[in-house]
Design an enzyme around this catalytic site. Structure first.
Site, PDB file in Angstrom:
ATOM      1  N   MET A 251       0.815  -1.217   0.000  1.00 38.59           N
ATOM      2  CA  MET A 251       0.000   0.000   0.000  1.00 38.59           C
ATOM      3  C   MET A 251       0.850   1.270   0.000  1.00 38.59           C
ATOM      4  O   MET A 251       0.720   2.126   0.876  1.00 38.59           O
ATOM      5  CB  MET A 251      -0.951  -0.017   1.207  1.00 38.59           C
ATOM      6  CG  MET A 251      -1.859  -1.231   1.253  1.00 38.59           C
ATOM      7  SD  MET A 251      -2.829  -1.460  -0.249  1.00 38.59           S
ATOM      8  CE  MET A 251      -4.074  -0.213   0.004  1.00 38.59           C
ATOM      9  N   ARG A 252       1.712   1.391  -0.984  1.00 42.30           N
ATOM     10  CA  ARG A 252       2.542   2.577  -1.114  1.00 42.30           C
ATOM     11  C   ARG A 252       2.517   3.037  -2.567  1.00 42.30           C
ATOM     12  O   ARG A 252       2.578   2.207  -3.480  1.00 42.30           O
ATOM     13  CB  ARG A 252       4.009   2.256  -0.779  1.00 42.30           C
ATOM     14  CG  ARG A 252       4.255   1.819   0.615  1.00 42.30           C
ATOM     15  CD  ARG A 252       4.310   2.948   1.602  1.00 42.30           C
ATOM     16  NE  ARG A 252       5.238   4.006   1.217  1.00 42.30           N
ATOM     17  CZ  ARG A 252       5.196   5.253   1.692  1.00 42.30           C
ATOM     18  NH1 ARG A 252       4.260   5.589   2.550  1.00 42.30           N
ATOM     19  NH2 ARG A 252       6.073   6.148   1.314  1.00 42.30           N
TER      20      ARG A 252
ATOM     21  N   HIS B 180      -4.766  -5.492  -8.554  1.00 41.10           N
ATOM     22  CA  HIS B 180      -5.647  -4.414  -8.128  1.00 41.10           C
ATOM     23  C   HIS B 180      -7.060  -4.983  -8.017  1.00 41.10           C
ATOM     24  O   HIS B 180      -7.532  -5.675  -8.922  1.00 41.10           O
ATOM     25  CB  HIS B 180      -5.607  -3.275  -9.157  1.00 41.10           C
ATOM     26  CG  HIS B 180      -6.460  -2.111  -8.761  1.00 41.10           C
ATOM     27  ND1 HIS B 180      -6.093  -1.228  -7.772  1.00 41.10           N
ATOM     28  CD2 HIS B 180      -7.685  -1.717  -9.192  1.00 41.10           C
ATOM     29  CE1 HIS B 180      -7.051  -0.320  -7.618  1.00 41.10           C
ATOM     30  NE2 HIS B 180      -8.023  -0.598  -8.468  1.00 41.10           N
TER      31      HIS B 180
ATOM     32  N   GLU C 170       1.870   5.451 -14.380  1.00 39.79           N
ATOM     33  CA  GLU C 170       0.498   5.905 -14.134  1.00 39.79           C
ATOM     34  C   GLU C 170      -0.205   4.895 -13.227  1.00 39.79           C
ATOM     35  O   GLU C 170      -0.237   3.695 -13.548  1.00 39.79           O
ATOM     36  CB  GLU C 170      -0.260   6.047 -15.467  1.00 39.79           C
ATOM     37  CG  GLU C 170      -1.451   6.972 -15.350  1.00 39.79           C
ATOM     38  CD  GLU C 170      -2.156   7.153 -16.698  1.00 39.79           C
ATOM     39  OE1 GLU C 170      -3.313   7.577 -16.683  1.00 39.79           O
ATOM     40  OE2 GLU C 170      -1.548   6.838 -17.738  1.00 39.79           O
TER      41      GLU C 170
ATOM     42  N   GLN D  44     -10.638 -15.051  -5.752  1.00 35.54           N
ATOM     43  CA  GLN D  44     -10.241 -15.103  -7.165  1.00 35.54           C
ATOM     44  C   GLN D  44      -8.834 -14.543  -7.377  1.00 35.54           C
ATOM     45  O   GLN D  44      -8.094 -14.998  -8.243  1.00 35.54           O
ATOM     46  CB  GLN D  44     -11.247 -14.334  -8.031  1.00 35.54           C
ATOM     47  CG  GLN D  44     -12.640 -14.905  -7.978  1.00 35.54           C
ATOM     48  CD  GLN D  44     -12.662 -16.384  -8.319  1.00 35.54           C
ATOM     49  OE1 GLN D  44     -12.196 -16.791  -9.375  1.00 35.54           O
ATOM     50  NE2 GLN D  44     -13.178 -17.193  -7.400  1.00 35.54           N
TER      51      GLN D  44
HETATM   52  C1  GRF Z   1      -5.884  -7.366  -2.142  1.00 36.12           C
HETATM   53  O1  GRF Z   1      -7.265  -7.204  -2.313  1.00 36.12           O
HETATM   54  C2  GRF Z   1      -5.158  -6.643  -3.237  1.00 36.12           C
HETATM   55  O2  GRF Z   1      -5.797  -6.678  -4.459  1.00 36.12           O
HETATM   56  C3  GRF Z   1      -5.146  -5.231  -2.695  1.00 36.12           C
HETATM   57  O3  GRF Z   1      -4.906  -5.380  -1.329  1.00 36.12           O
HETATM   58  C4  GRF Z   1      -5.375  -6.651  -0.902  1.00 36.12           C
HETATM   59  C5  GRF Z   1      -4.228  -7.351  -0.259  1.00 36.12           C
HETATM   60  O4  GRF Z   1      -4.580  -8.524   0.368  1.00 36.12           O
HETATM   61  N1  GRF Z   1      -4.201  -4.411  -3.404  1.00 36.12           N
HETATM   62  P1  GRF Z   1      -3.481  -9.529   0.878  1.00 36.12           P
HETATM   63  O5  GRF Z   1      -2.484  -8.739   1.726  1.00 36.12           O
HETATM   64  O6  GRF Z   1      -2.835 -10.180  -0.292  1.00 36.12           O
HETATM   65  O7  GRF Z   1      -4.230 -10.512   1.741  1.00 36.12           O
END
Ligand code: GRF
Length: 196
Positions: free
Chosen positions: A98-99, A117, A151, A181
């Site tokens: 998350m960066r 994503h 981007e 999924q």
């Molecule tokens: C997932 O939904 C991914 O798509 C999103 O953050 C979530 C991460 O989940 N970017 P995890 O840490 O893999 O359990």
């Protein structure tokens, strides 16, 4: 993908369930024998990330680099790059990392950097994807594995999965459905890249 050792480095921030799905798939599908590929390191920007402990138990090198200890985004990314490059990765896999990455970071790993994503890109780039899909009345939602370019949430689509949005869904119930999924398409997309 050329080269003998295809080291994979995975970046996480949280539970790391996608990371775990990739590691488990790499073992089950014998990526080491078939492609010379293995997950060599898991790096998190949060020391407490659940996934780090799990990866350590699997014998994978782990490292936490706390982004709050760096004075700028550039300084953090430079330290992160140094840590990643020790492993000479063929693939750098963002799995719930998350960066926002600096252009320098993205350029450095161009062609080797992939992300998942939780939406059907190009719809719903950015955050709160599940709530936004529900609010828009979408009948389907899903996830996308894509190459990372400068981007945000753009770049070549490598795989997608679609799930229904059902009446009464909350962001949480939809996220859980999408996540099951994600665990299928992320390893599958990486395997295709390794085989190419
Ligand atoms: C997932 O939904 C991914 O798509 C999103 O953050 C979530 C991460 O989940 N970017 P995890 O840490 O893999 O359990």
């Amino acid at each position: 993908m050329a080269g003998v050792n295809k080291n994979i480095v995975i970046l996480i921030s949280g539970s790391g369930s996608n990371m775990a799905a990739i590691v488990e798939s790499s073992v089950k599908q014998r990526w080491q024998d078939r492609f010379g590929a293995r997950v060599v390191a898991v790096i998190s920007n949060k020391a407490g990330a659940q996934g780090l402990a799990w990866a350590g138990e699997q014998g994978i090198a782990t490292r936490a680099l706390d982004h709050t200890r760096f004075g700028s985004r550039e300084a953090f990314d430079a330290a992160l790059m140094a840590e990643i490059d020790r492993h000479e990765p063929a693939l750098v896999v963002l799995a719930g990392f998350m960066r926002i990455l600096t252009p320098g970071f993205v350029q450095h790993y161009e062609g080797r950097l992939v992300n998942i994503h939780p939406s059907l890109l190009p719809a719903f780039t950015g955050l709160r994807t599940h709530q936004r899909a529900i609010d828009m009345g979408c009948r389907v939602a899903g996830a996308t594995v894509h190459r990372v370019t400068s981007e945000l949430d753009h770049g070549e689509i490598l795989d997608q999965a679609v799930v229904p949005v059902v009446p009464g869904d909350t962001a949480e119930t939809l996220a859980a459905r999408v996540l099951t999924q994600e665990h299928l398409i992320y390893p599958r997309a990486l395997e295709r890249l390794l085989a190419a």
